[in-house]
Design a protein around this motif. Structure first.
Motif, PDB file in Angstrom:
ATOM      1  N   GLU A 262       9.578-117.362  43.194  1.00  0.00           N
ATOM      2  CA  GLU A 262      10.964-117.797  43.050  1.00  0.00           C
ATOM      3  C   GLU A 262      11.077-119.060  42.200  1.00  0.00           C
ATOM      4  OE1 GLU A 262      13.702-116.219  44.028  1.00  0.00           O
ATOM      5  OE2 GLU A 262      12.342-114.591  44.618  1.00  0.00           O
ATOM      6  N   HIS A 263      10.004-119.813  42.096  1.00  0.00           N
ATOM      7  CA  HIS A 263      10.022-121.040  41.308  1.00  0.00           C
ATOM      8  C   HIS A 263       9.084-120.957  40.109  1.00  0.00           C
ATOM      9  CE1 HIS A 263      11.793-122.581  45.117  1.00  0.00           C
ATOM     10  NE2 HIS A 263      12.517-123.312  44.292  1.00  0.00           N
ATOM     11  N   SER A 264       8.881-119.746  39.613  1.00  0.00           N
ATOM     12  CA  SER A 264       8.093-119.585  38.397  1.00  0.00           C
ATOM     13  C   SER A 264       8.840-120.182  37.205  1.00  0.00           C
ATOM     14  CB  SER A 264       7.806-118.107  38.128  1.00  0.00           C
ATOM     15  OG  SER A 264       6.856-117.592  39.029  1.00  0.00           O
ATOM     16  N   ILE A 265       8.082-120.671  36.250  1.00  0.00           N
ATOM     17  CA  ILE A 265       8.635-121.245  35.020  1.00  0.00           C
ATOM     18  C   ILE A 265       8.205-120.388  33.846  1.00  0.00           C
ATOM     19  CG2 ILE A 265       8.457-123.192  33.408  1.00  0.00           C
ATOM     20  CD1 ILE A 265       8.262-125.032  35.781  1.00  0.00           C
ATOM     21  N   VAL A 266       9.137-120.093  32.976  1.00  0.00           N
ATOM     22  CA  VAL A 266       8.845-119.401  31.721  1.00  0.00           C
ATOM     23  C   VAL A 266       8.798-120.449  30.618  1.00  0.00           C
ATOM     24  CG1 VAL A 266       9.718-117.766  30.009  1.00  0.00           C
ATOM     25  CG2 VAL A 266       9.848-117.208  32.455  1.00  0.00           C
ATOM     26  N   LEU A 267       7.636-120.624  30.030  1.00  0.00           N
ATOM     27  CA  LEU A 267       7.466-121.576  28.934  1.00  0.00           C
ATOM     28  C   LEU A 267       7.658-120.813  27.627  1.00  0.00           C
ATOM     29  CD1 LEU A 267       6.817-124.546  28.376  1.00  0.00           C
ATOM     30  CD2 LEU A 267       4.414-123.907  28.199  1.00  0.00           C
ATOM     31  N   ALA A 268       8.809-121.026  27.013  1.00  0.00           N
ATOM     32  CA  ALA A 268       9.219-120.217  25.869  1.00  0.00           C
ATOM     33  C   ALA A 268       8.567-120.693  24.576  1.00  0.00           C
ATOM     34  CB  ALA A 268      10.748-120.257  25.728  1.00  0.00           C
ATOM     35  N   GLY A 269       8.662-119.812  23.557  1.00  0.00           N
ATOM     36  CA  GLY A 269       8.186-120.179  22.224  1.00  0.00           C
ATOM     37  C   GLY A 269       6.681-120.210  22.094  1.00  0.00           C
ATOM     38  N   ARG A 270       5.977-119.283  22.770  1.00  0.00           N
ATOM     39  CA  ARG A 270       4.520-119.231  22.698  1.00  0.00           C
ATOM     40  C   ARG A 270       4.076-117.903  22.075  1.00  0.00           C
ATOM     41  NH1 ARG A 270       5.868-123.566  23.418  1.00  0.00           N
ATOM     42  NH2 ARG A 270       5.115-125.126  24.891  1.00  0.00           N
ATOM     43  N   SER A 271       3.008-117.958  21.299  1.00  0.00           N
ATOM     44  CA  SER A 271       2.500-116.744  20.654  1.00  0.00           C
ATOM     45  C   SER A 271       1.057-116.517  21.059  1.00  0.00           C
ATOM     46  CB  SER A 271       2.603-116.854  19.129  1.00  0.00           C
ATOM     47  OG  SER A 271       1.793-117.912  18.636  1.00  0.00           O
ATOM     48  N   TYR A 272       0.638-115.265  20.949  1.00  0.00           N
ATOM     49  CA  TYR A 272      -0.743-114.881  21.235  1.00  0.00           C
ATOM     50  C   TYR A 272      -1.137-113.816  20.227  1.00  0.00           C
ATOM     51  CZ  TYR A 272      -4.851-113.237  23.842  1.00  0.00           C
ATOM     52  OH  TYR A 272      -6.126-112.883  24.212  1.00  0.00           O
ATOM     53  N   ARG A 273      -2.140-114.146  19.421  1.00  0.00           N
ATOM     54  CA  ARG A 273      -2.577-113.248  18.350  1.00  0.00           C
ATOM     55  C   ARG A 273      -1.402-112.849  17.458  1.00  0.00           C
ATOM     56  NH1 ARG A 273      -6.917-109.374  21.679  1.00  0.00           N
ATOM     57  NH2 ARG A 273      -8.415-111.077  22.112  1.00  0.00           N
ATOM     58  N   GLU A 274      -0.612-113.871  17.109  1.00  0.00           N
ATOM     59  CA  GLU A 274       0.524-113.759  16.197  1.00  0.00           C
ATOM     60  C   GLU A 274       1.663-112.895  16.738  1.00  0.00           C
ATOM     61  OE1 GLU A 274      -0.868-112.536  12.369  1.00  0.00           O
ATOM     62  OE2 GLU A 274      -2.115-114.315  12.088  1.00  0.00           O
ATOM     63  N   GLU A 275       1.681-112.628  18.031  1.00  0.00           N
ATOM     64  CA  GLU A 275       2.776-111.885  18.656  1.00  0.00           C
ATOM     65  C   GLU A 275       3.604-112.848  19.499  1.00  0.00           C
ATOM     66  OE1 GLU A 275       3.546-108.015  21.594  1.00  0.00           O
ATOM     67  OE2 GLU A 275       1.527-108.511  20.898  1.00  0.00           O
ATOM     68  N   PRO A 276       4.945-112.815  19.375  1.00  0.00           N
ATOM     69  CA  PRO A 276       5.774-113.758  20.134  1.00  0.00           C
ATOM     70  C   PRO A 276       5.752-113.456  21.625  1.00  0.00           C
ATOM     71  CG  PRO A 276       7.161-112.152  19.011  1.00  0.00           C
ATOM     72  CD  PRO A 276       5.759-111.918  18.520  1.00  0.00           C
ATOM     73  N   GLY A 277       5.908-114.503  22.408  1.00  0.00           N
ATOM     74  CA  GLY A 277       5.921-114.311  23.844  1.00  0.00           C
ATOM     75  C   GLY A 277       6.175-115.606  24.580  1.00  0.00           C
ATOM     76  N   VAL A 278       5.800-115.627  25.846  1.00  0.00           N
ATOM     77  CA  VAL A 278       6.000-116.791  26.713  1.00  0.00           C
ATOM     78  C   VAL A 278       4.768-116.969  27.580  1.00  0.00           C
ATOM     79  CG1 VAL A 278       8.505-116.408  26.789  1.00  0.00           C
ATOM     80  CG2 VAL A 278       7.060-115.435  28.583  1.00  0.00           C
ATOM     81  N   TYR A 279       4.634-118.168  28.141  1.00  0.00           N
ATOM     82  CA  TYR A 279       3.642-118.412  29.189  1.00  0.00           C
ATOM     83  C   TYR A 279       4.367-118.375  30.526  1.00  0.00           C
ATOM     84  CZ  TYR A 279       0.394-120.184  25.606  1.00  0.00           C
ATOM     85  OH  TYR A 279      -0.426-120.325  24.517  1.00  0.00           O
ATOM     86  N   LEU A 280       3.707-117.835  31.531  1.00  0.00           N
ATOM     87  CA  LEU A 280       4.268-117.785  32.878  1.00  0.00           C
ATOM     88  C   LEU A 280       3.513-118.748  33.773  1.00  0.00           C
ATOM     89  CD1 LEU A 280       6.167-116.516  34.983  1.00  0.00           C
ATOM     90  CD2 LEU A 280       4.391-114.784  35.393  1.00  0.00           C
ATOM     91  N   LEU A 281       4.238-119.707  34.342  1.00  0.00           N
ATOM     92  CA  LEU A 281       3.646-120.696  35.238  1.00  0.00           C
ATOM     93  C   LEU A 281       4.277-120.565  36.611  1.00  0.00           C
ATOM     94  CD1 LEU A 281       4.083-122.292  32.196  1.00  0.00           C
ATOM     95  CD2 LEU A 281       2.481-123.772  33.394  1.00  0.00           C
TER      96      LEU A 281
END
Length: 235
Positions: free
Chosen positions: A81-100
């Motif tokens: 319920e208190h997860s954070i989405v860290l926006a503006g992150r890429s992995y192997r040149e593919e756009p995405g997010v980190y999940l914390l």
């Protein structure tokens, strides 16, 4: 026939200016080499810490000082319920997010866990429902320090799901105590885990050597230019 070198106030002023510029460039070049040495020493210390046996933090992490950049094992209960989405992150040149996600351990404050990367076309919006049910588990990670808040703290109270910067200003946003460092989950070969876990931090030399070469090049250009100008005037 070469003419004798004429000394004039303008020539003296120009020479002094060139020497000041060259000296400044040389000083900046050595400063960058000093920073390179400091970075290499820091990288060696971090690499030595990461090579140590993992520490079991399943009972909590009350003091983060001795475990920064240490590999750890943890087991606890996620708080999705208190997860954070860290926006503006890429992995192997593919756009995405980190999940914390905060993970509640056996004692002490909760720890924010960087579970890894998820694909997102706009690098901000992601559906977390497929991860429902993965609310506990044992994993290996590395303890990472929060970057200082600096001027990025927006001063807005309360919890927000999507952030664009991760720093220590996120700590007071949770309704319970959170440790002053976070854990980055490390890859497990052949696990196929989602989110995609991130490798350990890359310990490179940074831009310092390139900057040093640039400053020394500017100094050389200044000296060569001054010599060329003086030679032309005496020709």
């Amino acid at each position: 026939m070469n003419r004798p070198l004429r000394i004039s106030p303008a020539g003296i002023a120009g020479t002094v200016l060139v020497l000041v510029v060259v000296a400044t460039c040389v000083r900046l070049g050595f400063w960058q080499l000093s920073r390179l040495g400091q970075r290499r020493q820091r990288n060696a210390a971090i690499a030595a810490r990461m090579a140590l046996p993992p520490v079991d933090l399943s009972l909590g992490m009350r003091d983060t000082t001795g475990v920064i950049y240490r590999r750890v094992t943890i087991e606890g209960q996620y708080d999705p319920e208190h997860s954070i989405v860290l926006a503006g992150r890429s992995y192997r040149e593919e756009p995405g997010v980190y999940l914390l996600t905060p993970i509640r351990l056996g004692g002490g404050p909760a720890i924010l866990l960087n579970r890894g990367w998820l694909p997102s076309p706009d690098a901000a919006t992601v559906d977390l429902s497929p991860l429902a049910g993965s609310e506990s588990g044992r994993l290996q990670g590395i303890v990472m320090p929060f970057p200082p808040a600096g001027d990025t703290h927006d001063g807005k109270p309360g919890f927000r799901r999507v952030l664009f910067r991760l720093n220590e200003s996120v700590i007071p946003r949770f309704p319970y105590p959170v440790a002053s460092a976070y854990i980055q989950a490390l890859p497990e070969p052949g696990s196929g885990i989602r989110p995609t876990r991130l490798p350990p931090p890359e310990l490179d030399d940074g831009p310092h050597l390139g900057y040093a070469i640039q400053w020394f090049s500017f100094a050389a250009i200044g000296i060569i230019g001054w010599i060329a100008l003086a030679t032309r005037k005496t020709a």
